[in-house]
Scaffold this active site. Structure first.
Site, PDB file in Angstrom:
ATOM      1  N   HIS A 463       0.859  -1.317   0.115  1.00 38.57           N
ATOM      2  CA  HIS A 463      -0.028   0.132  -0.075  1.00 38.57           C
ATOM      3  C   HIS A 463       0.849   1.162   0.215  1.00 38.57           C
ATOM      4  O   HIS A 463       0.740   2.055  -0.900  1.00 38.57           O
ATOM      5  CB  HIS A 463      -0.984   0.231   1.331  1.00 38.57           C
ATOM      6  CG  HIS A 463      -1.790   1.243   1.161  1.00 38.57           C
ATOM      7  ND1 HIS A 463      -3.101   1.322   1.039  1.00 38.57           N
ATOM      8  CD2 HIS A 463      -1.486   2.636   1.727  1.00 38.57           C
ATOM      9  CE1 HIS A 463      -3.470   2.153   1.357  1.00 38.57           C
ATOM     10  NE2 HIS A 463      -2.854   3.042   1.864  1.00 38.57           N
ATOM     11  N   GLU A 464       1.682   1.333   0.756  1.00 43.38           N
ATOM     12  CA  GLU A 464       2.665   2.472   1.124  1.00 43.38           C
ATOM     13  C   GLU A 464       3.594   2.711  -0.298  1.00 43.38           C
ATOM     14  O   GLU A 464       3.974   3.741  -0.460  1.00 43.38           O
ATOM     15  CB  GLU A 464       3.238   2.519   2.296  1.00 43.38           C
ATOM     16  CG  GLU A 464       2.709   2.565   3.763  1.00 43.38           C
ATOM     17  CD  GLU A 464       1.562   3.539   3.529  1.00 43.38           C
ATOM     18  OE1 GLU A 464       1.858   4.758   2.999  1.00 43.38           O
ATOM     19  OE2 GLU A 464       0.503   3.451   4.295  1.00 43.38           O
ATOM     20  N   HIS A 467       1.719   4.511  -2.636  1.00 41.79           N
ATOM     21  CA  HIS A 467       1.619   5.982  -2.642  1.00 41.79           C
ATOM     22  C   HIS A 467       3.218   6.298  -3.288  1.00 41.79           C
ATOM     23  O   HIS A 467       3.163   7.239  -3.890  1.00 41.79           O
ATOM     24  CB  HIS A 467       1.748   6.150  -1.201  1.00 41.79           C
ATOM     25  CG  HIS A 467       0.364   6.079  -0.776  1.00 41.79           C
ATOM     26  ND1 HIS A 467      -0.726   7.330  -1.347  1.00 41.79           N
ATOM     27  CD2 HIS A 467      -0.127   5.936   0.614  1.00 41.79           C
ATOM     28  CE1 HIS A 467      -1.936   6.903  -0.625  1.00 41.79           C
ATOM     29  NE2 HIS A 467      -1.677   6.158   0.521  1.00 41.79           N
ATOM     30  N   HIS A 470       3.156   6.993  -6.714  1.00 42.26           N
ATOM     31  CA  HIS A 470       2.383   8.091  -7.163  1.00 42.26           C
ATOM     32  C   HIS A 470       3.038   9.230  -7.328  1.00 42.26           C
ATOM     33  O   HIS A 470       3.181  10.029  -8.143  1.00 42.26           O
ATOM     34  CB  HIS A 470       0.995   8.116  -6.300  1.00 42.26           C
ATOM     35  CG  HIS A 470      -0.044   8.867  -7.055  1.00 42.26           C
ATOM     36  ND1 HIS A 470      -0.879   9.114  -6.264  1.00 42.26           N
ATOM     37  CD2 HIS A 470      -0.210   9.373  -8.104  1.00 42.26           C
ATOM     38  CE1 HIS A 470      -1.709   9.995  -6.948  1.00 42.26           C
ATOM     39  NE2 HIS A 470      -1.332  10.043  -7.984  1.00 42.26           N
TER      40      HIS A 470
END
Length: 674
Positions: A463-464, A467, A470
């Site tokens: 998940h991180e 990010h 992104h």
């Protein structure tokens, strides 16, 4: 003291901060100098006698806070990941000072007049410039640029006070987490898996204790609740975990929450909105509190039904164990683990040796390589803590940025997991690539042993890193819209979408290797793991949605004088199952009360999940979860686009349409009756 290393451009490898040279004493004078420099630059823009242009107003503002961004990038990352008393004291001093400076800038009438003038004619701007101008204008308006007189002064006071309270809230919760521990005697270790015993021993060693210690770190307390047969110890640990911030001591946060809610409501009304939720959601994809509530309730009902059915089964297991009591919150994880083993022949002790931290990091990197063509190589550079690691990220030979991983729990780090940046991407004045950090709180293994993750930990890492991608893949001109600077309820899409690849056989078969034997996870175990992915989803959904609904209720109407009573009213109204608690109870709900980021916005994880379930389906529809054409569209319209367009437009450009809640219900396995 030598020259302040924060006040000049960072000239080390890839522009990394010179961590080895930075001392705590450097921060206060660096901030004084940076604020003075930025104030002078802002005033020069506002007082410029030339007619306003995009170059002499917006681009000039983008350059005005270069030093301030550089100083803040180091300071605020260290405050979150490796704080100390000196840094916390400076945080308390800086928070209202920075808020006042921000209000001063946003309410500079001459500066706003220039922006208003530019809005009157955008015909000569590129689409990206027009977008940046629009967002600047919106930011000024929502920060009070159109207020006058007493209203303007009052909003400044409110924002300063909210900054003070948010800092106090986060520091109080951290103090609660640092101070509590549960020492375990030898007899208390019975039934605990080796990985947890080892992690508890390492935690005790780091705290200067003998033996074994459980703390409030999620990576310790959750497996303890899963495996300890001692119901009394589970209750002690669970009550401490859920009581953070409401222990009637110097760290109690309940009065802070009440004041923050009242100030947020007053802020919204000064700006012409009926409630704080209406204000916060006005620029989000959701748009209104009503749309958020509609989504949450559409998920709540099937999730609650599933959870109640599961509770009855868990209570049956507990009674079979000879515990003749109602199922309690500290029983759920213990008996859910038993049920998972019975139904899927699966338990955490069998899985965890296959989930080595280093292998899961490599899996996250390889997934990005297969999707987007990135390469990573380790960097031997000074960082802010010995536990940190760094890598250079490249694509087709092009430097894309630096990625820092800070994975282990420690007392100087706030709880949870997050992604942040020391520097954002831009190309307004030449190519500037980002420096991105992932911060997690995994349990650290003793020296010489591999650190092992739960499957939830592994999902958090993916998940991180979603990010981080992104930010790293961002490819826009202006830092103002780079990376994750998009609508809050869209920003979780790249991270939640990235989690899906962890659960694929293509990734697990390659990287889930046993810590002792090096053998890959057996196919039968891998299949059982994937089959059990939605196990206990009623519980997980209920604890999350309850928190999101409490957050929404807090901010959708008059501010409650007693937030805890208001929390109880919301939970009673929705029929919260007795054996499940909110994922984040109000007194330690740092997402919502340590700052303004997720206030009235905790729903955004689920809003993004509607999209991430549908977006991953785009890959599945091709028959290849690494389909190149779909990945290229994902990169172009989502991961590299930053805030260059409205979130709905970015998603539609990728998928051709917006999804509905059915994709989420299917993804969570809640589309069938309990």
């Amino acid at each position: 003291m030598t020259a302040n290393p924060l006040l000049g451009p960072f000239t080390g490898p890839f522009g990394l901060p010179p961590f080895a040279e930075i001392e705590d004493a450097h921060f206060a004078p660096a901030y004084d100098a940076a604020l003075a420099e930025t104030r002078a630059a802002i005033n020069a823009i506002a007082d410029n006698p030339e007619p306003p242009s995009f170059a002499n107003t917006i681009e000039a503002m983008e350059r005005s806070d270069t030093t301030l961004d550089r100083v803040g990038g180091v300071f605020w990352n260290l405050v979150g990941a490796d704080t100390n008393d000196t840094r916390q004291a400076l945080q308390r001093e800086l928070s209202p000072k920075l808020s006042a400076f921000y209000s001063e800038t946003m309410m500079n009438a001459a500066l706003f007049a220039r922006i208003e003038a530019l809005m009157a004619d955008t015909s000569g701007l590129t689409p990206e410039q027009a977008r940046v101008l629009e967002l600047y204008h919106t930011m000024f308006v929502r920060s009070g640029a159109r207020l006058e007189g007493e209203a303007r002064a009052r909003l400044t006071e409110i924002m300063q006070r909210l900054a003070v309270l948010g800092t106090q809230f986060s520091q109080n919760v951290l103090a609660e987490e640092k101070s509590w521990e549960l020492p375990l005697a030898a007899a208390d270790l019975e039934g605990l898996p080796d990985f947890l015993v080892d992690a508890a021993a390492e935690t005790a060693r780091e705290r200067g204790r003998e033996g074994h210690v459980i703390t409030l770190s999620r990576s310790l307390i959750v497996p303890f609740l899963q495996f300890s047969p001692r119901r009394d110890l589970r209750e002690t640990a669970f009550r401490a975990w859920t009581a953070r911030g409401e222990n009637a001591n110097e760290n109690d946060t309940r009065a802070i929450v009440a004041e923050m809610l009242a100030l947020r409501e007053e802020r919204a009304k000064l700006l012409g909105f009926p409630s704080f939720s209406a204000f916060k959601l006005d620029r989000q994809m959701a748009g209104t509190p009503e749309r958020v509530r509609e989504l949450l309730m559409a998920v709540w009902e099937p999730a609650r039904a599933r959870a109640l059915a599961d509770a009855a089964r868990l209570e049956g297991l507990m009674h079979a164990d000879g515990v003749n009591a109602p199922l309690a919150a500290w029983d759920w994880r213990y008996y859910a683990e038993k049920l998972r083993h019975a139904e899927h022949d699966l338990d955490e002790t069998e899985l965890k040796p296959y989930l080595q931290l280093d292998n899961i990091i490599a899996a996250a990197f390889d997934t990005a390589h297969r999707l987007f063509g990135i390469e990573v190589r380790p960097l031997d550079v000074p960082l802010y803590h010995p536990d940190c690691r760094a890598w250079e990220v490249t694509k087709a030979g092009r430097h894309m940025g630096v990625f820092i991983g800070d994975y282990f729990a420690r007392g100087s780090k706030r709880s949870g997991a997050w992604c942040s940046s020391f520097r954002n991407q831009s190309r307004m004045d030449g190519e500037v690539r980002p420096i991105v950090v992932n911060v997690c709180n995994f349990a650290k293994a003793p020296a010489g042993q591999p650190s092992l993750l739960t499957f939830d930990d592994a999902r958090t890492l993916f998940h991180e890193f979603g990010h981080a991608l992104h930010a790293l893949m961002s490819d826009v001109t202006y830092a103002f819209i780079s990376g994750t600077s998009v609508a809050r309820d869209f920003v979780e899409l790249p991270s939640q979408l990235y989690e899906h690849w962890l659960s694929t056989p293509e990734v697990l078969s390659k990287y889930a290797l046993h810590a002792k034997t090096g053998q890959p996870m057996p196919k039968a175990l891998l299949e059982r793991l994937i089959a059990a992915e939605n196990f206990d989803q009623g519980f997980a959904t209920v604890e999350y949605v309850a928190s999101a609904l409490v957050d929404l209720d807090f901010h959708s109407g008059p501010a409650p004088a007693d937030p805890m009573a208001a929390q109880a009213e919301t939970l009673a109204r929705i029929g919260m199952p007795e054996a499940i608690t909110m994922r984040h109870a109000t007194p330690h709900f740092t997402h919502v009360f340590s700052g303004d980021g997720y206030s009235s916005g905790y729903y955004s994880y689920m809003w993004s999940e509607v999209m991430d379930a549908d977006a991953f389906e785009a890959f599945r529809e091709t028959g290849d979860v690494f389909d190149g054409e779909t990945a290229e569209k994902l990169l172009r319209h989502i991961y590299s686009a930053g805030g260059s367009a409205e979130a709905a437009d970015l998603y539609t450009a990728f998928r051709g349409r917006l999804p509905d809640v059915s994709a989420l219900l299917k993804g969570r396995g809640l589309d069938t009756a309990a």
